[in-house]
Design a protein around this motif. Structure first.
Motif, PDB file in Angstrom:
ATOM      1  N   ILE A  43      80.515  10.535  -5.725  1.00  0.00           N
ATOM      2  CA  ILE A  43      79.151  10.015  -5.802  1.00  0.00           C
ATOM      3  C   ILE A  43      78.218  10.835  -4.892  1.00  0.00           C
ATOM      4  O   ILE A  43      77.056  11.090  -5.232  1.00  0.00           O
ATOM      5  CB  ILE A  43      79.108   8.494  -5.450  1.00  0.00           C
ATOM      6  N   ASP A  44      78.750  11.288  -3.749  1.00  0.00           N
ATOM      7  CA  ASP A  44      77.942  12.105  -2.833  1.00  0.00           C
ATOM      8  C   ASP A  44      77.718  13.500  -3.420  1.00  0.00           C
ATOM      9  O   ASP A  44      76.644  14.079  -3.268  1.00  0.00           O
ATOM     10  CB  ASP A  44      78.633  12.213  -1.466  1.00  0.00           C
TER      11      ASP A  44
ATOM     12  N   LYS B 121      67.188   7.686  -6.909  1.00  0.00           N
ATOM     13  CA  LYS B 121      68.232   7.690  -5.878  1.00  0.00           C
ATOM     14  C   LYS B 121      67.667   8.103  -4.519  1.00  0.00           C
ATOM     15  O   LYS B 121      68.195   7.716  -3.485  1.00  0.00           O
ATOM     16  CB  LYS B 121      69.389   8.606  -6.272  1.00  0.00           C
ATOM     17  N   LYS B 124      66.840   5.025  -2.933  1.00  0.00           N
ATOM     18  CA  LYS B 124      67.912   4.016  -3.029  1.00  0.00           C
ATOM     19  C   LYS B 124      67.439   2.724  -3.702  1.00  0.00           C
ATOM     20  O   LYS B 124      67.851   1.621  -3.322  1.00  0.00           O
ATOM     21  CB  LYS B 124      68.483   3.702  -1.642  1.00  0.00           C
ATOM     22  N   ARG B 162      77.065   0.737 -13.556  1.00  0.00           N
ATOM     23  CA  ARG B 162      78.119   0.974 -12.564  1.00  0.00           C
ATOM     24  C   ARG B 162      77.924   2.316 -11.856  1.00  0.00           C
ATOM     25  O   ARG B 162      78.107   2.431 -10.648  1.00  0.00           O
ATOM     26  CB  ARG B 162      79.495   0.931 -13.230  1.00  0.00           C
ATOM     27  N   ASP B 166      75.540   2.430  -6.719  1.00  0.00           N
ATOM     28  CA  ASP B 166      75.562   2.963  -5.351  1.00  0.00           C
ATOM     29  C   ASP B 166      74.221   3.559  -4.944  1.00  0.00           C
ATOM     30  O   ASP B 166      73.980   3.787  -3.762  1.00  0.00           O
ATOM     31  CB  ASP B 166      76.649   4.034  -5.208  1.00  0.00           C
TER      32      ASP B 166
END
Lengths: 96, 235
Positions: A43-44, B121, B124, B162, B166
């Motif tokens: 993910i990073d 992103k 966030k 999903r 994050d």
């Protein structure tokens, strides 16, 4: 190439602040980003590639996509080290 | 939250036009796109920026996101409304129509989700709302490609929810019933009535029904709601 390397390194420095295990840049161009020797979570890695794409796009005023089919099909991934990524970006910028 | 940066696809007419006007009236900054320039205007026109783009053409879509990043520095919501229909028996559906429907509906939605996630992103947070259809669960004859293109959007919504969790991004979908727009013009009345009869609540949808669900997904408090598809009319 130095300018591209500088951009990548700058993004990684910023990105490292968000990581528990920062990317080790001691090896310069040979610093590992992707593959067996990388300790970057997937993910990073995704997030870093997107940030580098935006930084290069902003700096050169060009729309580019680092994850085109060619990159995904290359035997030796252009994402494996800082140097290979810089060379790959350099190629893409030359083509446009 | 006011002054949100909201990107809506397919704003030239129909639900997209109404969504753009609705969020402009709420004080949001709306970026819209469609293949041709819209003719509508609102009193908040200065808060609207339009891009002429085909939603599945990467070269014309990427500049929209560069503009958003450079001008606003963030993107709060993406509403993937753009869609086309092809209502025909599968045997009479040309490949060109099938490719066009899948290209606009499925690949266009994928491309906008991907590019939006790159911008969202950075902060966030973000909300993505995709457009499904009741034609998928109702398995409507004559809409094989349209329903399939939207079934793929359901899969995209559930998996991207999903993948993007994050990054603080939620991905949901609304599945409207027929609304009296151009999309259903030309569908025989009898067929529409048969379709409405299969809904729990047997009436045409109205734009406000769609706004209500989109508003729910966009709310700040909905940050624990992701990967969901809400069909209207009790389908």
């Amino acid at each position: 190439m130095d300018k591209i390397l500088g951009l990548i390194t700058k993004e990684i420095h910023g990105f490292n602040k968000t990581l528990d295990t920062p990317i080790n840049l001691d090896k310069g161009k040979e610093s590992v980003l992707f593959g067996r020797d990388s300790n970057l979570q997937s993910i990073d890695f995704v997030s870093l590639i997107a940030s580098i794409e935006q930084a290069v796009s902003d700096e050169y005023g060009k729309e580019l996509s680092l994850v085109d089919a060619r990159a995904m099909s290359q035997k030796n991934s252009p994402f494996r080290t800082v140097g290979s990524l810089a060379e790959y970006i350099n190629e893409i910028l030359k083509e446009d | 939250m006011s002054n949100r940066i909201v990107l809506i696809t397919g704003t030239r007419k129909g639900i997209g036009e109404e969504l753009a006007k609705y969020y402009l009236a709420k004080g949001d900054i709306v970026i819209g796109c469609s293949r041709s320039v819209p003719e509508w205007k609102t009193s908040a026109q200065e808060n609207y920026k339009h891009f002429q783009a085909d939603v599945n053409d990467e070269k014309s879509v990427k500049p929209i996101f560069s503009y958003i990043r450079r001008t606003h520095g963030r993107l709060d919501a993406l509403i993937n409304n753009a869609g086309i229909a092809s209502m025909n028996h599968s045997i009479l559906t040309p490949m060109q129509s099938a490719e066009r429907v899948l290209g606009t509906n499925t690949l266009g939605t994928f491309l906008f989700c991907r590019e939006a996630a790159k911008v969202m992103k950075n902060h966030k947070s973000g909300r993505i709302v995709n457009f499904a259809t009741v034609a998928t669960p109702l398995k409507l004859e004559g809409e094989a490609i349209y329903a399939a293109s939207k079934a793929a959007i359901v899969s995209l919504t559930q998996i991207l929810a999903r993948e993007y969790a994050d990054f603080g991004i939620t991905v949901n979908a609304v599945g409207p019933t027929p609304i009296k727009t151009d999309l259903i013009r030309g569908v025989p009345l009898e067929k529409m009535e048969r379709l409405l009869a299969r809904q729990a609540i047997r009436r045409y949808g109205v734009y406000e029904d769609v706004f209500n669900v989109v508003d729910f997904f966009l709310r700040e408090q909905s940050d624990f709601i992701t990967g969901q598809v809400i069909y209207l009319g009790g389908v």
